[in-house]
Design a protein around this motif. Structure first.
Motif, PDB file in Angstrom:
ATOM      1  N   MET A 181      19.074 -12.218  48.719  1.00 60.61           N
ATOM      2  CA  MET A 181      18.365 -12.757  47.580  1.00 60.61           C
ATOM      3  C   MET A 181      18.642 -11.840  46.403  1.00 60.61           C
ATOM      4  SD  MET A 181      14.404 -14.063  47.405  1.00 60.61           S
ATOM      5  CE  MET A 181      14.693 -15.264  48.688  1.00 60.61           C
ATOM      6  N   PHE A 182      18.543 -12.393  45.205  1.00 52.10           N
ATOM      7  CA  PHE A 182      18.882 -11.645  44.001  1.00 52.10           C
ATOM      8  C   PHE A 182      17.827 -11.846  42.916  1.00 52.10           C
ATOM      9  CE2 PHE A 182      22.707 -12.692  46.251  1.00 52.10           C
ATOM     10  CZ  PHE A 182      23.459 -11.538  46.197  1.00 52.10           C
ATOM     11  N   VAL A 183      17.602 -10.779  42.158  1.00 48.92           N
ATOM     12  CA  VAL A 183      16.812 -10.851  40.942  1.00 48.92           C
ATOM     13  C   VAL A 183      17.791 -10.672  39.789  1.00 48.92           C
ATOM     14  CG1 VAL A 183      14.981  -9.804  39.561  1.00 48.92           C
ATOM     15  CG2 VAL A 183      14.763  -9.892  42.061  1.00 48.92           C
ATOM     16  N   ILE A 215      15.142 -15.733  40.046  1.00 48.79           N
ATOM     17  CA  ILE A 215      15.236 -15.415  41.471  1.00 48.79           C
ATOM     18  C   ILE A 215      16.268 -16.385  42.041  1.00 48.79           C
ATOM     19  CG2 ILE A 215      14.038 -15.228  43.676  1.00 48.79           C
ATOM     20  CD1 ILE A 215      12.992 -13.299  41.510  1.00 48.79           C
ATOM     21  N   ALA A 216      17.292 -15.840  42.714  1.00 44.83           N
ATOM     22  CA  ALA A 216      18.405 -16.673  43.159  1.00 44.83           C
ATOM     23  C   ALA A 216      18.851 -16.312  44.568  1.00 44.83           C
ATOM     24  CB  ALA A 216      19.573 -16.494  42.195  1.00 44.83           C
ATOM     25  N   VAL A 217      19.565 -17.237  45.185  1.00 49.65           N
ATOM     26  CA  VAL A 217      20.177 -17.009  46.489  1.00 49.65           C
ATOM     27  C   VAL A 217      21.643 -17.448  46.407  1.00 49.65           C
ATOM     28  CG1 VAL A 217      18.066 -17.248  47.843  1.00 49.65           C
ATOM     29  CG2 VAL A 217      19.418 -19.269  47.350  1.00 49.65           C
ATOM     30  N   ARG A 272      29.441 -13.924  43.988  1.00 46.15           N
ATOM     31  CA  ARG A 272      29.136 -15.313  43.609  1.00 46.15           C
ATOM     32  C   ARG A 272      28.032 -15.353  42.565  1.00 46.15           C
ATOM     33  NH1 ARG A 272      30.236 -19.638  41.593  1.00 46.15           N
ATOM     34  NH2 ARG A 272      29.094 -21.486  42.256  1.00 46.15           N
ATOM     35  N   ILE A 273      26.996 -14.541  42.724  1.00 46.55           N
ATOM     36  CA  ILE A 273      25.910 -14.505  41.740  1.00 46.55           C
ATOM     37  C   ILE A 273      26.440 -14.038  40.383  1.00 46.55           C
ATOM     38  CG2 ILE A 273      23.858 -13.135  41.079  1.00 46.55           C
ATOM     39  CD1 ILE A 273      23.164 -15.548  42.781  1.00 46.55           C
ATOM     40  N   GLU A 274      27.293 -13.027  40.387  1.00 45.99           N
ATOM     41  CA  GLU A 274      27.850 -12.539  39.122  1.00 45.99           C
ATOM     42  C   GLU A 274      28.724 -13.596  38.451  1.00 45.99           C
ATOM     43  OE1 GLU A 274      29.562  -8.713  40.084  1.00 45.99           O
ATOM     44  OE2 GLU A 274      27.575  -7.773  40.108  1.00 45.99           O
ATOM     45  N   GLU A 275      29.444 -14.373  39.249  1.00 48.19           N
ATOM     46  CA  GLU A 275      30.245 -15.470  38.714  1.00 48.19           C
ATOM     47  C   GLU A 275      29.346 -16.536  38.076  1.00 48.19           C
ATOM     48  OE1 GLU A 275      33.354 -18.858  40.427  1.00 48.19           O
ATOM     49  OE2 GLU A 275      32.594 -17.310  41.760  1.00 48.19           O
ATOM     50  N   VAL A 303      21.782  -7.483  37.669  1.00 45.79           N
ATOM     51  CA  VAL A 303      21.634  -8.158  38.951  1.00 45.79           C
ATOM     52  C   VAL A 303      21.188  -7.146  39.996  1.00 45.79           C
ATOM     53  CG1 VAL A 303      22.820  -9.444  40.770  1.00 45.79           C
ATOM     54  CG2 VAL A 303      23.424  -9.842  38.367  1.00 45.79           C
ATOM     55  N   THR A 304      20.096  -7.469  40.688  1.00 45.00           N
ATOM     56  CA  THR A 304      19.592  -6.631  41.771  1.00 45.00           C
ATOM     57  C   THR A 304      19.557  -7.464  43.040  1.00 45.00           C
ATOM     58  OG1 THR A 304      18.197  -5.409  40.206  1.00 45.00           O
ATOM     59  CG2 THR A 304      17.661  -5.209  42.554  1.00 45.00           C
TER      60      THR A 304
END
Length: 98
Positions: free
Chosen positions: A1-3, A50-52, A58-61, A78-79
């Motif tokens: 999971m990402f913040v 809040i992301a998955v 992939r989140i950075e993209e 991004v954390t």
């Protein structure tokens, strides 16, 4: 999971000019199941998402595709974290404790 923490790097007028495109981009990410929650920070100097996703790359993209980024009005931090305890609604995203 990402913040994902957004910090505005331009005036609110500049941010507001891009806001409709940013909201459309948010809607796309919700439809794809990537974003779970989002909103403005208080005071309004950025936002939080809040992301998955399968991995940080992939989140950075995805974050790089935000119209706010293209317009140069925000920066992302991004954390990544392991959600080992969640509310029942987020149970599908829970990770086993180490």
């Amino acid at each position: 999971m990402f913040v994902l923490e957004l910090t505005y790097t331009a005036s609110l007028d500049a941010v507001d000019a891009v806001l409709p495109a940013h909201v459309a981009w948010l809607d796309e990410q919700y439809a794809r199941g990537v974003f779970l929650a989002s909103g403005r920070k208080n005071p309004r100097d950025g936002g939080v998402i809040i992301a998955v996703a399968e991995d940080r790359a992939r989140i950075e993209e995805i974050a790089a595709g935000d119209p706010f980024v293209a317009a140069g009005v925000c920066a992302y931090r991004v954390t990544e974290f392991a959600a080992t305890k969640t509310a029942p609604a987020l149970e599908p995203y829970r990770e086993p404790s180490a």
